[in-house]
Design a protein around this motif. Sequence first.
Motif, mmCIF file in Angstrom:
data_model
loop_
_atom_site.group_PDB
_atom_site.id
_atom_site.type_symbol
_atom_site.label_atom_id
_atom_site.label_comp_id
_atom_site.label_asym_id
_atom_site.label_seq_id
_atom_site.Cartn_x
_atom_site.Cartn_y
_atom_site.Cartn_z
ATOM 1 N N ASP A 1 -16.789 -16.874 -0.817
ATOM 2 C CA ASP A 1 -16.448 -15.474 -0.545
ATOM 3 C C ASP A 1 -15.563 -15.365 0.694
ATOM 4 N N PHE A 2 -15.865 -16.156 1.703
ATOM 5 C CA PHE A 2 -15.072 -16.156 2.937
ATOM 6 C C PHE A 2 -13.642 -16.601 2.659
ATOM 7 N N GLU A 3 -13.494 -17.689 1.930
ATOM 8 C CA GLU A 3 -12.154 -18.189 1.612
ATOM 9 C C GLU A 3 -11.396 -17.184 0.749
ATOM 10 N N ALA A 4 -12.092 -16.563 -0.189
ATOM 11 C CA ALA A 4 -11.449 -15.569 -1.055
ATOM 12 C C ALA A 4 -11.013 -14.349 -0.260
ATOM 13 N N ALA A 5 -11.833 -13.943 0.720
ATOM 14 C CA ALA A 5 -11.486 -12.784 1.542
ATOM 15 C C ALA A 5 -10.265 -13.072 2.402
ATOM 16 N N LYS A 6 -10.189 -14.277 2.944
ATOM 17 C CA LYS A 6 -8.999 -14.649 3.718
ATOM 18 C C LYS A 6 -7.749 -14.600 2.846
ATOM 19 N N GLN A 7 -7.866 -15.126 1.634
ATOM 20 C CA GLN A 7 -6.715 -15.134 0.731
ATOM 21 C C GLN A 7 -6.322 -13.714 0.334
ATOM 22 N N ARG A 8 -7.304 -12.853 0.167
ATOM 23 C CA ARG A 8 -7.005 -11.461 -0.200
ATOM 24 C C ARG A 8 -6.232 -10.762 0.911
ATOM 25 N N VAL A 9 -6.612 -11.019 2.173
ATOM 26 C CA VAL A 9 -5.856 -10.447 3.297
ATOM 27 C C VAL A 9 -4.437 -10.983 3.296
ATOM 28 N N LYS A 10 -4.297 -12.283 3.104
ATOM 29 C CA LYS A 10 -2.969 -12.899 3.104
ATOM 30 C C LYS A 10 -2.102 -12.312 1.992
ATOM 31 N N PRO B 1 4.954 -6.760 3.890
ATOM 32 C CA PRO B 1 5.320 -7.576 5.059
ATOM 33 C C PRO B 1 5.631 -6.724 6.284
ATOM 34 N N GLY B 2 5.334 -7.302 7.449
ATOM 35 C CA GLY B 2 5.617 -6.614 8.702
ATOM 36 C C GLY B 2 4.559 -5.630 9.125
ATOM 37 N N LEU B 3 3.429 -5.614 8.433
ATOM 38 C CA LEU B 3 2.365 -4.672 8.786
ATOM 39 C C LEU B 3 1.811 -5.005 10.177
ATOM 40 N N THR B 4 1.622 -3.973 10.989
ATOM 41 C CA THR B 4 1.208 -4.145 12.379
ATOM 42 C C THR B 4 -0.150 -3.495 12.616
ATOM 43 N N VAL B 5 -1.015 -4.209 13.334
ATOM 44 C CA VAL B 5 -2.323 -3.662 13.679
ATOM 45 C C VAL B 5 -2.473 -3.645 15.195
ATOM 46 N N MET B 6 -3.178 -2.621 15.707
ATOM 47 C CA MET B 6 -3.474 -2.542 17.137
ATOM 48 C C MET B 6 -4.974 -2.685 17.341
ATOM 49 N N PRO B 7 -5.436 -3.795 17.940
ATOM 50 C CA PRO B 7 -6.867 -3.994 18.204
ATOM 51 C C PRO B 7 -7.237 -3.320 19.530
ATOM 52 N N LEU B 8 -7.882 -2.179 19.446
ATOM 53 C CA LEU B 8 -8.125 -1.345 20.623
ATOM 54 C C LEU B 8 -9.585 -1.395 21.058
ATOM 55 N N ASN B 9 -9.771 -1.433 22.373
ATOM 56 C CA ASN B 9 -11.107 -1.412 22.966
ATOM 57 C C ASN B 9 -11.022 -0.560 24.230
ATOM 58 N N LEU C 1 -3.070 -15.120 9.189
ATOM 59 C CA LEU C 1 -3.050 -14.528 7.850
ATOM 60 C C LEU C 1 -1.823 -13.650 7.631
ATOM 61 N N GLY C 2 -0.973 -13.530 8.651
ATOM 62 C CA GLY C 2 0.308 -12.860 8.474
ATOM 63 C C GLY C 2 0.477 -11.518 9.146
ATOM 64 N N LEU C 3 -0.579 -11.009 9.778
ATOM 65 C CA LEU C 3 -0.480 -9.706 10.426
ATOM 66 C C LEU C 3 0.224 -9.807 11.779
ATOM 67 N N THR C 4 0.897 -8.730 12.159
ATOM 68 C CA THR C 4 1.518 -8.627 13.477
ATOM 69 C C THR C 4 0.615 -7.791 14.376
ATOM 70 N N LEU C 5 0.406 -8.249 15.599
ATOM 71 C CA LEU C 5 -0.439 -7.532 16.547
ATOM 72 C C LEU C 5 0.424 -6.660 17.450
ATOM 73 N N ALA C 6 0.073 -5.394 17.546
ATOM 74 C CA ALA C 6 0.776 -4.477 18.437
ATOM 75 C C ALA C 6 0.187 -4.579 19.836
ATOM 76 N N GLY C 7 1.043 -4.497 20.848
ATOM 77 C CA GLY C 7 0.561 -4.529 22.223
ATOM 78 C C GLY C 7 1.386 -5.457 23.080
ATOM 79 N N PRO C 8 1.250 -5.319 24.389
ATOM 80 C CA PRO C 8 2.004 -6.180 25.305
ATOM 81 C C PRO C 8 1.477 -7.606 25.295
ATOM 82 N N GLU C 9 2.319 -8.548 25.644
ATOM 83 C CA GLU C 9 1.894 -9.938 25.733
ATOM 84 C C GLU C 9 1.006 -10.121 26.960
ATOM 85 N N ALA C 10 0.090 -11.053 26.859
ATOM 86 C CA ALA C 10 -0.815 -11.327 27.981
ATOM 87 C C ALA C 10 -1.290 -12.768 27.887
#
Length: 305
Positions: free
Chosen positions: A171-180, A187-195, A217-226
Motif C-alpha cells: 500500500d505504501f509503495e502504491a501510494a507513492k506511485q499514485r502521488v508520482k 507538472p509544476g504543481l507547488t505545495v507550501m508546507p506551513l507551520n 515524487l516530483g512536487l515543488t516546494l514553495a518558500g525561501p531556501e534555507a
Amino acid sequence: MAVLALAAGCSTTSGDEPQSTESWNYTTAFGNTVTADSPPDTIVVDAYSAAALWDYGIRPDGVFGFGLADGSALGTAEADRMTVIGTDSVFDTEAAAALDPDVIIGYSKKTAPQSWTWWDAAQAEQIAAVAPFLGVDVSLSIDESLDQYRSIAEALGADVDSPEIAADREDFEAAKQRVKDAVSAEPGLTVMPLNVDTDGIYIGTENLVVLKLLRELGLTLAGPEADGPWSTVSWENVPQYPADIVLEYPASKPILADSVIYRSLPAVAAGQVLDWDDKRPNTYAEYADWLRQLAESIESANKLT
C-alpha cells in the motif's frame, strides 16, 4: 514484551518459552552495537518507536516521550497497554528501573547514539545503568527509516514478512506511485508546507525527510531556501511564495483561522489544503494513508500558480 504472531492471530511472550542462554546484539543505523546478555524480553520505547514496532506485533512494556500525551505519535499503539514512564521530555528513571528493561529504544542522533535525543549526558549515563539504549536515526529518508524499524523488529523476534506487513508495504509503495503519477499529470504543481505558532511563521524545507520525499515524487516546494528544516517568514511575505496546495500543520489551525492573509492565499481560498506533520509515526500504514490523501488533493487541485 509480547510478540504477536500476526498471521496466526495469537500471541506469545518470551516468558512462555524457555529463556535463551545466548547473548544478543544489534548494530544500529549509527554503527554502534547494543548488547544484552540474552534476547530482550522487557523493552521500554519512545512513543514513535512504539507505533513503529506495534504494527509488527511487538508490545512494549513501557513508553515515554513526545506525542504520547496527545496520542499523535502512537499510530495504532495503545498507551493503556504499556506503563507510561514519562511524557514529552520527562523520563522517570525510577519507573523505568522498576520494569527492569533489557533495552530502551528511542530517537537519537549521530553525536550521541547511546542517548535519547532529549537527554543530557548526565541523564543518559544514569539511564544507561538501567538498561542499554538502542538509538533510532531520524535523519534517514522515509524509506530508510521504515527499513530501520523493520530491522529492529526482526531483531526483537517479530515476523517482518507477515501477510499484514506485506500488504501495508505494498500500500505504501502504491501510494507513492499514485502521488508520482498525479504530479506527472499536473507538472509544476507547488505545495507550501506551513507551520505557525505564537512565536513565528515557518515554511518547511526539503531538509525535513517527509518533504524530501515529496520532492523525490516530483512536487515543488514553495518558500525561501534555507540550510535548516524551516524557513522563518513574516505574514507579509507569505504571499510571495505562491502555491497550488497548502500543507497545514494541525496545531497551527487556531492561529491560521484568525489570519486574513492566510485565508486570502489562493490555495486556501480554493480549499486546496491538506494536513501534514513532519513527525508522523514511522509505519507503512501511516505513510500510505497520508500519501493517498495527498494524491487525492493533487488529482482534484486546480493549477493556481
